[in-house]
Write a protein that holds these residues in place. Structure first.
Motif, PDB file in Angstrom:
ATOM      1  N   ASP A  89      66.381  66.718 -20.895  1.00 41.90           N
ATOM      2  CA  ASP A  89      67.438  67.383 -21.662  1.00 41.90           C
ATOM      3  C   ASP A  89      68.568  66.453 -22.081  1.00 41.90           C
ATOM      4  O   ASP A  89      69.562  66.893 -22.642  1.00 41.90           O
ATOM      5  CB  ASP A  89      68.018  68.564 -20.872  1.00 41.90           C
ATOM      6  CG  ASP A  89      68.603  68.139 -19.547  1.00 41.90           C
ATOM      7  OD1 ASP A  89      69.249  68.964 -18.892  1.00 41.90           O
ATOM      8  OD2 ASP A  89      68.403  66.964 -19.163  1.00 41.90           O
ATOM      9  N   ASN A 145      67.837  83.668 -20.155  1.00 43.93           N
ATOM     10  CA  ASN A 145      67.973  82.284 -20.607  1.00 43.93           C
ATOM     11  C   ASN A 145      67.172  81.336 -19.727  1.00 43.93           C
ATOM     12  O   ASN A 145      66.626  80.334 -20.212  1.00 43.93           O
ATOM     13  CB  ASN A 145      69.441  81.875 -20.653  1.00 43.93           C
ATOM     14  CG  ASN A 145      70.089  82.220 -21.982  1.00 43.93           C
ATOM     15  OD1 ASN A 145      69.789  81.627 -23.015  1.00 43.93           O
ATOM     16  ND2 ASN A 145      70.987  83.200 -21.971  1.00 43.93           N
ATOM     17  N   ALA A 146      67.098  81.633 -18.441  1.00 44.79           N
ATOM     18  CA  ALA A 146      66.284  80.816 -17.551  1.00 44.79           C
ATOM     19  C   ALA A 146      64.805  80.925 -17.926  1.00 44.79           C
ATOM     20  O   ALA A 146      64.060  79.935 -17.893  1.00 44.79           O
ATOM     21  CB  ALA A 146      66.496  81.245 -16.102  1.00 44.79           C
ATOM     22  N   SER A 183      63.702  81.607 -20.951  1.00 47.11           N
ATOM     23  CA  SER A 183      63.564  80.875 -22.209  1.00 47.11           C
ATOM     24  C   SER A 183      63.419  79.376 -21.954  1.00 47.11           C
ATOM     25  O   SER A 183      62.570  78.707 -22.553  1.00 47.11           O
ATOM     26  CB  SER A 183      64.783  81.141 -23.102  1.00 47.11           C
ATOM     27  OG  SER A 183      64.713  80.357 -24.276  1.00 47.11           O
ATOM     28  N   GLU A 184      64.243  78.862 -21.058  1.00 47.71           N
ATOM     29  CA  GLU A 184      64.179  77.426 -20.746  1.00 47.71           C
ATOM     30  C   GLU A 184      62.821  77.060 -20.148  1.00 47.71           C
ATOM     31  O   GLU A 184      62.221  76.042 -20.519  1.00 47.71           O
ATOM     32  CB  GLU A 184      65.299  77.058 -19.777  1.00 47.71           C
ATOM     33  CG  GLU A 184      65.321  75.575 -19.417  1.00 47.71           C
ATOM     34  CD  GLU A 184      66.470  75.195 -18.511  1.00 47.71           C
ATOM     35  OE1 GLU A 184      66.572  74.008 -18.138  1.00 47.71           O
ATOM     36  OE2 GLU A 184      67.281  76.079 -18.158  1.00 47.71           O
ATOM     37  N   SER A 185      62.324  77.886 -19.243  1.00 49.02           N
ATOM     38  CA  SER A 185      61.030  77.623 -18.635  1.00 49.02           C
ATOM     39  C   SER A 185      59.914  77.647 -19.676  1.00 49.02           C
ATOM     40  O   SER A 185      59.024  76.784 -19.679  1.00 49.02           O
ATOM     41  CB  SER A 185      60.758  78.670 -17.546  1.00 49.02           C
ATOM     42  OG  SER A 185      59.485  78.470 -16.979  1.00 49.02           O
ATOM     43  N   ALA A 231      60.256  77.114 -22.877  1.00 49.75           N
ATOM     44  CA  ALA A 231      60.440  75.972 -23.782  1.00 49.75           C
ATOM     45  C   ALA A 231      59.845  74.700 -23.181  1.00 49.75           C
ATOM     46  O   ALA A 231      59.210  73.896 -23.871  1.00 49.75           O
ATOM     47  CB  ALA A 231      61.924  75.780 -24.080  1.00 49.75           C
ATOM     48  N   LYS A 232      60.042  74.521 -21.883  1.00 51.20           N
ATOM     49  CA  LYS A 232      59.480  73.351 -21.212  1.00 51.20           C
ATOM     50  C   LYS A 232      57.955  73.415 -21.210  1.00 51.20           C
ATOM     51  O   LYS A 232      57.274  72.423 -21.498  1.00 51.20           O
ATOM     52  CB  LYS A 232      60.000  73.274 -19.780  1.00 51.20           C
ATOM     53  CG  LYS A 232      61.478  72.937 -19.670  1.00 51.20           C
ATOM     54  CD  LYS A 232      61.919  72.952 -18.207  1.00 51.20           C
ATOM     55  CE  LYS A 232      63.401  72.630 -18.080  1.00 51.20           C
ATOM     56  NZ  LYS A 232      63.862  72.700 -16.660  1.00 51.20           N
ATOM     57  N   VAL A 287      65.758  74.456 -26.444  1.00 54.05           N
ATOM     58  CA  VAL A 287      65.655  75.645 -25.603  1.00 54.05           C
ATOM     59  C   VAL A 287      66.299  76.799 -26.364  1.00 54.05           C
ATOM     60  O   VAL A 287      67.518  76.829 -26.537  1.00 54.05           O
ATOM     61  CB  VAL A 287      66.365  75.464 -24.251  1.00 54.05           C
ATOM     62  CG1 VAL A 287      66.289  76.755 -23.442  1.00 54.05           C
ATOM     63  CG2 VAL A 287      65.739  74.312 -23.467  1.00 54.05           C
ATOM     64  N   GLN A 323      68.217  79.956 -27.352  1.00 56.85           N
ATOM     65  CA  GLN A 323      69.253  80.679 -26.628  1.00 56.85           C
ATOM     66  C   GLN A 323      69.024  82.185 -26.708  1.00 56.85           C
ATOM     67  O   GLN A 323      68.683  82.717 -27.755  1.00 56.85           O
ATOM     68  CB  GLN A 323      70.629  80.361 -27.195  1.00 56.85           C
ATOM     69  CG  GLN A 323      71.770  81.065 -26.472  1.00 56.85           C
ATOM     70  CD  GLN A 323      73.119  80.783 -27.093  1.00 56.85           C
ATOM     71  OE1 GLN A 323      73.205  80.236 -28.192  1.00 56.85           O
ATOM     72  NE2 GLN A 323      74.177  81.153 -26.401  1.00 56.85           N
TER      73      GLN A 323
END
Length: 245
Positions: A14, A130-131, A133-135, A137-138, A145, A147
């Motif tokens: 990131d 959001n967590a 979404s981040e997972s 995205a990874k 990521v 939002q």
């Protein structure tokens, strides 16, 4: 925008670390500050739009904001305005929409939504979303990521969407698949596209009317009635297929 090259090993998940002579150039020649935007390249036609986050004596840290070049991002930015569904369906919707390429997601409280969130619950939900979404995205190797925004009323969502290039609202009473195809074909690279999906009970007729007043296009997704967790993914898949480069 100032542009610098960095070693690939300095590009982290990131953020990016700038070292060497460019540190002096950033600090003492350009006198750049924390929060300023810089363009960093790995030398292989992949460029990262970054914000300077830390400046040390011999290193500069920059947070990755977006990726340009042969990235995994679509040429359009699709924001899903999702009517609040029951249970944990929102988690599934976020995960799959991020995998398919959505740029951002906005939860919307609509007239027929069964779920009602107070401020405290909404804040906790958005943090968890959001967590997720981040997972996602990874996992899907996204360049960004996406939002998940705060929960909006339907009126607030329309006010936000009116500045988009295209606004699409699938509706079970809409007909004519040819019109749906024309709407999709009219989308061009660089467009910001708002997609409105209703909750389990669908949109109320007056909500659809208000959406049409701001220029939204009411489309059909076929002869079958799709669940709220399916409709957005179905349309996102079509947009991905149409705009993938």
């Amino acid at each position: 925008m100032y542009r610098f090259f960095v070693s690939k090993e300095n590009i982290l998940e990131d953020k990016i670390i700038v070292e060497g002579a460019d540190v002096n150039h950033i600090k003492n020649v350009l006198r750049m500050k924390i929060g300023e935007t810089v363009l960093l390249s790995d030398g292989e036609d992949r460029e990262y739009i970054c914000e300077i986050s830390e400046i040390e004596e011999d290193r500069v840290f920059a947070k990755i904001v977006d990726v340009e070049g042969p990235s995994r991002e679509l040429s359009i930015k699709v924001t899903l305005f999702q009517g609040l569904p029951k249970g944990d369906k929102m988690e599934t919707i976020i995960q799959k929409m991020v995998e398919l390429g959505a740029y951002s997601i906005v939860p919307v409280s609509t007239k027929r939504a069964i779920v009602k969130l107070d401020a405290k619950k909404a804040k906790a939900k958005v943090a968890r979303w959001n967590a997720i979404s981040e997972s996602a995205a990874k996992q899907s190797k996204r360049g960004i990521v996406p939002q998940v925004g705060d929960v909006l009323t339907f009126g607030e969502a329309l006010n936000m969407a009116k500045d988009f290039d295209k606004v699409i609202i699938p509706y079970e009473e809409a007909e004519n698949m040819e019109f749906t195809r024309k709407v999709v074909d009219s989308i061009e690279p660089g467009d910001r596209v708002a997609v409105f999906i209703g909750p389990e009970g669908g949109f109320a007729p007056e909500e659809v009317s208000k959406a049409l007043e701001i220029g939204a296009k009411s489309v059909t997704l076929g002869r079958r009635i799709l669940r709220t967790e399916t409709a957005g993914m179905a349309l996102m898949s079509v947009l991905m297929y149409a705009m993938e480069e």
